[in-house]
Design an enzyme around this catalytic site. Structure first.
Site, PDB file in Angstrom:
ATOM      1  N   GLU A   1       0.835  -1.205   0.000  1.00  0.00           N
ATOM      2  CA  GLU A   1       0.000   0.000   0.000  1.00  0.00           C
ATOM      3  C   GLU A   1       0.867   1.251   0.000  1.00  0.00           C
ATOM      4  O   GLU A   1       1.835   1.351   0.764  1.00  0.00           O
ATOM      5  CB  GLU A   1      -0.874  -0.029   1.260  1.00  0.00           C
ATOM      6  CG  GLU A   1      -1.588   1.257   1.591  1.00  0.00           C
ATOM      7  CD  GLU A   1      -2.756   1.531   0.689  1.00  0.00           C
ATOM      8  OE1 GLU A   1      -2.595   2.368  -0.231  1.00  0.00           O
ATOM      9  OE2 GLU A   1      -3.825   0.932   0.897  1.00  0.00           O
TER      10      GLU A   1
ATOM     11  N   HIS B   1      -0.830   4.498  -0.101  1.00  0.00           N
ATOM     12  CA  HIS B   1      -1.686   5.534   0.489  1.00  0.00           C
ATOM     13  C   HIS B   1      -1.592   6.872  -0.249  1.00  0.00           C
ATOM     14  O   HIS B   1      -1.727   7.937   0.350  1.00  0.00           O
ATOM     15  CB  HIS B   1      -1.382   5.713   1.980  1.00  0.00           C
ATOM     16  CG  HIS B   1      -2.077   4.700   2.844  1.00  0.00           C
ATOM     17  ND1 HIS B   1      -1.404   3.906   3.748  1.00  0.00           N
ATOM     18  CD2 HIS B   1      -3.375   4.328   2.926  1.00  0.00           C
ATOM     19  CE1 HIS B   1      -2.253   3.097   4.359  1.00  0.00           C
ATOM     20  NE2 HIS B   1      -3.460   3.328   3.872  1.00  0.00           N
TER      21      HIS B   1
ATOM     22  N   HIS C   1     -11.927  -2.092  -2.369  1.00  0.00           N
ATOM     23  CA  HIS C   1     -11.395  -1.541  -1.127  1.00  0.00           C
ATOM     24  C   HIS C   1     -12.427  -1.750  -0.026  1.00  0.00           C
ATOM     25  O   HIS C   1     -13.626  -1.662  -0.248  1.00  0.00           O
ATOM     26  CB  HIS C   1     -11.111  -0.047  -1.317  1.00  0.00           C
ATOM     27  CG  HIS C   1     -10.674   0.660  -0.085  1.00  0.00           C
ATOM     28  ND1 HIS C   1     -11.553   1.362   0.723  1.00  0.00           N
ATOM     29  CD2 HIS C   1      -9.464   0.777   0.488  1.00  0.00           C
ATOM     30  CE1 HIS C   1     -10.886   1.902   1.729  1.00  0.00           C
ATOM     31  NE2 HIS C   1      -9.618   1.556   1.622  1.00  0.00           N
TER      32      HIS C   1
ATOM     33  N   GLU D   1      -9.805   3.886  -4.748  1.00  0.00           N
ATOM     34  CA  GLU D   1     -10.679   3.962  -3.576  1.00  0.00           C
ATOM     35  C   GLU D   1     -11.159   5.382  -3.301  1.00  0.00           C
ATOM     36  O   GLU D   1     -12.154   5.571  -2.606  1.00  0.00           O
ATOM     37  CB  GLU D   1      -9.959   3.433  -2.343  1.00  0.00           C
ATOM     38  CG  GLU D   1      -8.823   4.318  -1.852  1.00  0.00           C
ATOM     39  CD  GLU D   1      -8.055   3.718  -0.694  1.00  0.00           C
ATOM     40  OE1 GLU D   1      -8.176   4.252   0.424  1.00  0.00           O
ATOM     41  OE2 GLU D   1      -7.337   2.728  -0.899  1.00  0.00           O
TER      42      GLU D   1
ATOM     43  N   GLU E   1      -0.161  -0.310  -4.531  1.00  0.00           N
ATOM     44  CA  GLU E   1      -1.443   0.388  -4.476  1.00  0.00           C
ATOM     45  C   GLU E   1      -1.258   1.888  -4.276  1.00  0.00           C
ATOM     46  O   GLU E   1      -0.576   2.334  -3.360  1.00  0.00           O
ATOM     47  CB  GLU E   1      -2.273  -0.188  -3.327  1.00  0.00           C
ATOM     48  CG  GLU E   1      -3.641   0.441  -3.173  1.00  0.00           C
ATOM     49  CD  GLU E   1      -4.504  -0.328  -2.190  1.00  0.00           C
ATOM     50  OE1 GLU E   1      -5.384   0.278  -1.566  1.00  0.00           O
ATOM     51  OE2 GLU E   1      -4.290  -1.552  -2.035  1.00  0.00           O
TER      52      GLU E   1
END
Length: 395
Positions: free
Chosen positions: A203, A205, A305, A255, A229
């Site tokens: 991830e 973010h 997500h 997301e 991600e």
């Protein structure tokens, strides 16, 4: 179309008569829910969790229902979606997206209960016998390779065949050399701990500038990750395709988008290989199925997500069963206290890293008000740009 039609024949669920919202406090975040009542005595529920704006979402959900849903037939779900989305003229962004998603979920719960069938039967049936899930939230401890490795082994021992984590600490825009080395060591330790046969997702973010994101492609290549991600902010969406062309593994994301209109540039620029719409943010089942179809037309997979409660996990399974290009589903369920499952009676269990076919009408979940009363919202906030955010306010 944007006003309640009271002359049209009504379906077996009756007409919507009342809408209420509830919030449940946990050690991590507050979970939000909407419960929709009909004049036939049925109730349908949906999740309206927002990580930081729970009270605002509850307020908007109730006011949207007052303006657009009272007296309506839950079976007119396409019209209701449009009415809630466009009826206020100003769309509402993330708060509006969450409110609309939860209300849409509640319509499918009501329809399933009225017909006596699981909700997935109303969205194309099943393409598979079960949905594979991956664990997130398992790494809420010190950013130490041995600590993360031990927690990863424990998670795999519970039956999960895929894990995701953010190894980057409070990094923003750039990582200094020491932090880059530490983050890489964490990934190496986790990959070594779980072996080559468990999927590992990393991830980002949505916080790194292009030079750092490009450096991460090289640093992460030896660890055979399943995807990186959201390595960059979506304010730089035009650079995602460039990064993706250079990546030795898939790039995922999405997301932060709340409907097909916000997703339009992602699809137009082929920004990712895997889209990640959230059933409690991206318009509910009505919209996510459309996003999945558009993704399929672009050769993309879908990995929803889900940093929400076990209700959204259950809803996501119902949606995912009928999505042909589904890859895997996220879950934080293993992070949560027992009272969360007591408050959400009937959520689907995870067994050996999968969730099987539901059998109960609707989503098969009921909210237990007494447990909500015992665990009121805390309105706490954790900032992922602060050192130690991965502990999620836990000691």
């Amino acid at each position: 179309m944007l006003t309640v039609n009271r002359t049209r024949p009504v379906g077996p669920a009756g007409r919507i008569s009342r809408v209420e919202t509830l919030m449940l406090g946990t050690a991590w975040r507050d979970f939000g829910y909407v419960r929709v009542h009909t004049d036939e005595g049925l109730t349908g529920i949906g999740e309206i969790t927002h990580p930081y704006r729970g009270r605002e979402v509850c307020s908007l959900t109730e006011s949207l229902a007052q303006r657009h849903l009272l007296g309506a037939d839950p079976f007119d779900v396409e019209e209701l979606w449009l009415r809630v989305y466009q009826g206020d003229f100003l769309r509402g962004g993330d708060v509006g997206g969450v409110a609309l998603s939860g209300l849409d979920q509640a319509m499918y719960d009501l329809m399933g209960k009225a017909l006596g069938v699981p909700a997935y039967r109303l969205t194309g049936g099943a393409c598979r016998d079960r949905v594979r899930v991956y664990a997130n939230g398992w790494y809420n401890g010190e950013r130490d390779p041995e600590v993360f490795a031990a927690k990863a082994r424990e998670t795999v021992a519970r039956g999960f065949t895929a894990l995701k984590f953010d190894p980057f600490g409070p990094g923003l825009h750039e990582l200094d050399r020491a932090e880059l080395r530490r983050s890489t060591e964490l990934v190496a330790a986790v990959r070594d701990a779980i072996g080559p046969d468990v999927d590992l997702f990393v991830e980002g973010h949505a916080r790194f500038a292009m030079p750092t994101a490009a450096r991460l492609l090289r640093e992460l290549e030896p660890f055979d990750i399943g995807w990186l991600e959201e390595p960059m902010p979506w304010t730089h969406i035009e650079r995602y395709a460039e990064l993706r062309q250079r990546a030795p593994f898939p790039i995922s994301g999405g997301e932060h988008f709340h409907n097909r209109y916000e997703y339009k540039q992602l699809f137009a620029t082929a920004a990712v290989d895997i889209i990640q719409p959230d059933l409690s943010m991206a318009g509910g089942l009505t919209e996510v199925r459309k996003l999945a179809a558009i993704a399929d037309s672009h050769g993309m997979l879908v990995a929803p997500h889900n940093s929400n409660s076990p209700l959204c996990t259950t809803v996501s399974v119902h949606a995912g069963l009928g999505i042909p290009n589904l890859k895997i589903l996220e879950t934080f369920d293993g992070l949560l206290e027992d009272h969360v499952f007591q408050a959400l009676r009937g959520v689907l269990p995870i067994e050996d890293g999968h969730i099987g076919l539901p059998t109960a009408p609707g989503f098969g979940v009921e909210l237990v008000d007494e447990v909500f009363a015992e665990h009121p919202p805390t309105h706490r906030f954790w900032n992922m740009f602060e050192d130690g955010w991965e502990k999620r306010n836990r000691t």
